[in-house]
Write a protein that holds these residues in place. Structure first.
Motif, PDB file in Angstrom:
ATOM      1  N   LEU A 156       0.825  -1.202   0.000  1.00 55.17           N
ATOM      2  CA  LEU A 156       0.000   0.000   0.000  1.00 55.17           C
ATOM      3  C   LEU A 156       0.865   1.259   0.000  1.00 55.17           C
ATOM      4  O   LEU A 156       0.573   2.225  -0.728  1.00 55.17           O
ATOM      5  CB  LEU A 156      -0.928   0.000   1.216  1.00 55.17           C
ATOM      6  N   ALA A 157       1.930   1.256   0.792  1.00 54.26           N
ATOM      7  CA  ALA A 157       2.821   2.427   0.838  1.00 54.26           C
ATOM      8  C   ALA A 157       3.419   2.712  -0.537  1.00 54.26           C
ATOM      9  O   ALA A 157       3.531   3.869  -0.961  1.00 54.26           O
ATOM     10  CB  ALA A 157       3.925   2.193   1.867  1.00 54.26           C
ATOM     11  N   ARG A 158       3.804   1.659  -1.254  1.00 49.56           N
ATOM     12  CA  ARG A 158       4.367   1.843  -2.596  1.00 49.56           C
ATOM     13  C   ARG A 158       3.313   2.366  -3.570  1.00 49.56           C
ATOM     14  O   ARG A 158       3.597   3.232  -4.407  1.00 49.56           O
ATOM     15  CB  ARG A 158       4.928   0.511  -3.106  1.00 49.56           C
ATOM     16  N   LYS A 159       2.106   1.852  -3.477  1.00 49.18           N
ATOM     17  CA  LYS A 159       1.039   2.321  -4.357  1.00 49.18           C
ATOM     18  C   LYS A 159       0.750   3.803  -4.113  1.00 49.18           C
ATOM     19  O   LYS A 159       0.573   4.589  -5.055  1.00 49.18           O
ATOM     20  CB  LYS A 159      -0.227   1.492  -4.128  1.00 49.18           C
ATOM     21  N   LEU A 160       0.667   4.193  -2.858  1.00 50.24           N
ATOM     22  CA  LEU A 160       0.442   5.600  -2.544  1.00 50.24           C
ATOM     23  C   LEU A 160       1.571   6.463  -3.095  1.00 50.24           C
ATOM     24  O   LEU A 160       1.327   7.531  -3.677  1.00 50.24           O
ATOM     25  CB  LEU A 160       0.342   5.785  -1.026  1.00 50.24           C
ATOM     26  N   PHE A 194       7.492   7.427   3.173  1.00 46.66           N
ATOM     27  CA  PHE A 194       8.553   8.264   2.620  1.00 46.66           C
ATOM     28  C   PHE A 194       9.687   7.431   2.026  1.00 46.66           C
ATOM     29  O   PHE A 194      10.336   7.863   1.064  1.00 46.66           O
ATOM     30  CB  PHE A 194       9.067   9.229   3.683  1.00 46.66           C
ATOM     31  N   THR A 195       9.908   6.243   2.556  1.00 47.63           N
ATOM     32  CA  THR A 195      10.882   5.341   1.943  1.00 47.63           C
ATOM     33  C   THR A 195      10.433   4.943   0.535  1.00 47.63           C
ATOM     34  O   THR A 195      11.230   4.918  -0.406  1.00 47.63           O
ATOM     35  CB  THR A 195      11.051   4.079   2.812  1.00 47.63           C
ATOM     36  N   ALA A 196       9.149   4.630   0.407  1.00 45.11           N
ATOM     37  CA  ALA A 196       8.611   4.276  -0.909  1.00 45.11           C
ATOM     38  C   ALA A 196       8.637   5.477  -1.851  1.00 45.11           C
ATOM     39  O   ALA A 196       8.992   5.351  -3.034  1.00 45.11           O
ATOM     40  CB  ALA A 196       7.191   3.742  -0.759  1.00 45.11           C
ATOM     41  N   LEU A 197       8.276   6.648  -1.330  1.00 46.30           N
ATOM     42  CA  LEU A 197       8.252   7.854  -2.165  1.00 46.30           C
ATOM     43  C   LEU A 197       9.650   8.182  -2.689  1.00 46.30           C
ATOM     44  O   LEU A 197       9.826   8.513  -3.865  1.00 46.30           O
ATOM     45  CB  LEU A 197       7.699   9.028  -1.355  1.00 46.30           C
ATOM     46  N   SER A 199      11.955   6.140  -3.308  1.00 50.04           N
ATOM     47  CA  SER A 199      12.351   5.144  -4.306  1.00 50.04           C
ATOM     48  C   SER A 199      11.687   5.368  -5.658  1.00 50.04           C
ATOM     49  O   SER A 199      12.258   5.011  -6.692  1.00 50.04           O
ATOM     50  CB  SER A 199      11.983   3.737  -3.802  1.00 50.04           C
ATOM     51  N   ILE A 200      10.488   5.957  -5.661  1.00 51.04           N
ATOM     52  CA  ILE A 200       9.680   6.039  -6.877  1.00 51.04           C
ATOM     53  C   ILE A 200       9.633   7.440  -7.477  1.00 51.04           C
ATOM     54  O   ILE A 200       9.735   7.605  -8.696  1.00 51.04           O
ATOM     55  CB  ILE A 200       8.244   5.544  -6.578  1.00 51.04           C
ATOM     56  N   ASP A 201       9.475   8.453  -6.652  1.00 44.10           N
ATOM     57  CA  ASP A 201       9.217   9.810  -7.128  1.00 44.10           C
ATOM     58  C   ASP A 201      10.464  10.396  -7.791  1.00 44.10           C
ATOM     59  O   ASP A 201      11.528  10.484  -7.160  1.00 44.10           O
ATOM     60  CB  ASP A 201       8.792  10.673  -5.935  1.00 44.10           C
ATOM     61  N   PRO A 202      10.374  10.853  -9.060  1.00 44.36           N
ATOM     62  CA  PRO A 202      11.545  11.405  -9.746  1.00 44.36           C
ATOM     63  C   PRO A 202      12.054  12.712  -9.136  1.00 44.36           C
ATOM     64  O   PRO A 202      13.165  13.143  -9.454  1.00 44.36           O
ATOM     65  CB  PRO A 202      11.038  11.622 -11.182  1.00 44.36           C
ATOM     66  N   TYR A 320      10.738   3.411 -15.775  1.00 45.95           N
ATOM     67  CA  TYR A 320      10.039   2.123 -15.667  1.00 45.95           C
ATOM     68  C   TYR A 320      10.521   1.347 -14.450  1.00 45.95           C
ATOM     69  O   TYR A 320       9.717   0.801 -13.689  1.00 45.95           O
ATOM     70  CB  TYR A 320      10.253   1.305 -16.939  1.00 45.95           C
ATOM     71  N   TYR A 321      11.829   1.317 -14.241  1.00 49.13           N
ATOM     72  CA  TYR A 321      12.393   0.588 -13.107  1.00 49.13           C
ATOM     73  C   TYR A 321      11.831   1.129 -11.790  1.00 49.13           C
ATOM     74  O   TYR A 321      11.419   0.350 -10.917  1.00 49.13           O
ATOM     75  CB  TYR A 321      13.912   0.704 -13.106  1.00 49.13           C
ATOM     76  N   ARG A 322      11.780   2.448 -11.647  1.00 46.16           N
ATOM     77  CA  ARG A 322      11.312   3.030 -10.392  1.00 46.16           C
ATOM     78  C   ARG A 322       9.818   2.801 -10.198  1.00 46.16           C
ATOM     79  O   ARG A 322       9.376   2.417  -9.103  1.00 46.16           O
ATOM     80  CB  ARG A 322      11.639   4.527 -10.341  1.00 46.16           C
ATOM     81  N   ASN A 323       9.022   3.007 -11.237  1.00 47.12           N
ATOM     82  CA  ASN A 323       7.577   2.827 -11.103  1.00 47.12           C
ATOM     83  C   ASN A 323       7.190   1.365 -10.927  1.00 47.12           C
ATOM     84  O   ASN A 323       6.176   1.059 -10.286  1.00 47.12           O
ATOM     85  CB  ASN A 323       6.856   3.414 -12.314  1.00 47.12           C
ATOM     86  N   ALA A 324       7.991   0.458 -11.486  1.00 44.21           N
ATOM     87  CA  ALA A 324       7.695  -0.972 -11.368  1.00 44.21           C
ATOM     88  C   ALA A 324       7.706  -1.435  -9.917  1.00 44.21           C
ATOM     89  O   ALA A 324       7.084  -2.445  -9.579  1.00 44.21           O
ATOM     90  CB  ALA A 324       8.692  -1.789 -12.186  1.00 44.21           C
ATOM     91  N   LEU A 325       8.402  -0.702  -9.049  1.00 40.39           N
ATOM     92  CA  LEU A 325       8.426  -1.045  -7.629  1.00 40.39           C
ATOM     93  C   LEU A 325       7.018  -1.120  -7.050  1.00 40.39           C
ATOM     94  O   LEU A 325       6.762  -1.896  -6.118  1.00 40.39           O
ATOM     95  CB  LEU A 325       9.253   0.001  -6.863  1.00 40.39           C
ATOM     96  N   ALA A 326       6.098  -0.343  -7.617  1.00 44.25           N
ATOM     97  CA  ALA A 326       4.726  -0.310  -7.114  1.00 44.25           C
ATOM     98  C   ALA A 326       3.821  -1.339  -7.777  1.00 44.25           C
ATOM     99  O   ALA A 326       2.630  -1.401  -7.450  1.00 44.25           O
ATOM    100  CB  ALA A 326       4.140   1.087  -7.310  1.00 44.25           C
TER     101      ALA A 326
END
Length: 336
Positions: A156-160, A194-197, A199-202, A320-326
């Motif tokens: 859920l944290a990654r999806k958010l 924030f750990t997920a953010l 990892s994903i947010d550019p 793609y690599y970063r967004n794929a985490l979710a």
């Protein structure tokens, strides 16, 4: 951080005769006796040491059944690991390492013990497949429904984080985001989000962020320690890096939430071409109805191109690599 235990819910063993009868199905006499001893004590909490005893003593063939008998919905000490908070993602577990095939059997036993929930989890995550195409309101409302049903999870944290990363404006004040924050106690334990953010947010430089995590946590991780005990390090490697890493990967998922444990086993299932023995074990030991749900989500057509559709051509691979985490609940992001 204190190591987690396995809290027993207030409702007692529903049918002790059924539990003791199922113990009789365990082939190893020492394991049967150990299970009887644990069950007979009727403790309010099941210590990690007791789980470790069974994990170490049971044969690979007995382990899934033994864990189902202890922690399943109809077991002696039902442990669903659902509807938790973000703090559950940060607790260090007390599970000792065992071989990868046995770790997989442990996860199978946990999931087999809650078959209806496992199938419903798969259905819930399949319903979020359109998330890359959804506008922010629909996406957050869908995630609120998920949070209401299942509570906190790393998933859920990654999806958010993925949804927030696509928006130029700050939307933490959105009613659905605020509702989710209340459910998972975001204000008290914001690190998973924030750990997920990061990892994903550019807007967060990836390699600088990962290097900072390593520098900050290095002093806490001994040479022989499990780096996956620490969520910020666990999220650096969102899939098992090798067969030897599968155990740590599954143990961390198990400690966080039932949702994360289902998805972790699903990822190992997707990677069965690399680890055929483990894939065969899942296909043999997982309940047929759960295996059917695994096959259904594996066959779902998920358009990975949507994960880098907004990126510039020279950064599309990394986006793609970063967004794929979710989206590691789907086969192509896991295998990429």
């Amino acid at each position: 951080m204190a190591k987690s235990t396995f809290p027993r819910p207030s409702d007692r063993m529903q049918n002790p005769q059924v539990v003791y009868s199922r113990i009789g199905e365990v082939k190893c006499s020492e394991t049967r006796n150990a299970l009887r001893g644990i069950v007979s004590r009727r403790k309010q909490k099941l210590d990690a040491s007791e789980i470790n005893l069974i994990r170490a003593q049971a044969s690979t063939g007995d382990l899934a059944l033994a864990i189902e008998i202890l922690l399943g919905k109809r077991g002696s000490m039902p442990f669903s690991n659902l509807n938790g908070k973000y703090r559950n993602l940060l607790a260090r577990h007390g599970l000792d390492p065992i071989s990868p095939p046995r770790e997989v059997q442990f996860a199978i036993g946990r999931i087999n013990g809650w078959p209806a929930n496992a199938i419903e989890v798969i259905g819930s995550i399949m319903s979020l497949a359109p998330l890359p195409q959804a506008d922010v309101n629909d996406a957050l409302n869908a995630l609120q429904v998920f949070a209401d049903r299942w509570g906190a999870s790393n998933y859920l944290a990654r999806k958010l984080a993925y949804v927030i990363s696509r928006e130029d404006e700050q939307i933490e004040s959105h009613p659905a985001f605020e509702a989710i924050s209340q459910i998972v106690e975001h204000q008290k334990f914001s690190l998973p989000y924030f750990t997920a953010l990061e990892s994903i947010d550019p807007r967060f430089p990836y390699f600088t962020g990962m290097n900072t995590r390593l520098l900050l946590l290095k002093k806490y991780v001994a040479d022989d320690d499990d780096f996956r005990q620490w969520l910020p390090l666990h999220n650096i490697a969102p899939c098992p890096m090798s067969e030897n890493d599968i155990g740590a990967f599954i143990r961390k998922a198990h400690s966080m939430s039932f949702v994360d444990e289902v998805i972790a086993l699903l990822q190992v299932y997707y990677l069965r071409d690399h680890w055929e023995v483990l894939g065969d074990a899942i296909q043999r030991a997982l309940r047929p109805e759960i295996l059917a749900a695994f096959s259904k989500i594996e066959s779902l057509e998920f358009d990975c191109r949507l994960l880098f559709a907004r990126a510039e051509p020279d950064s599309s691979d990394f986006t793609y690599y970063r967004n794929a985490l979710a989206f590691l609940e789907f086969v192509e992001p896991t295998r990429c």
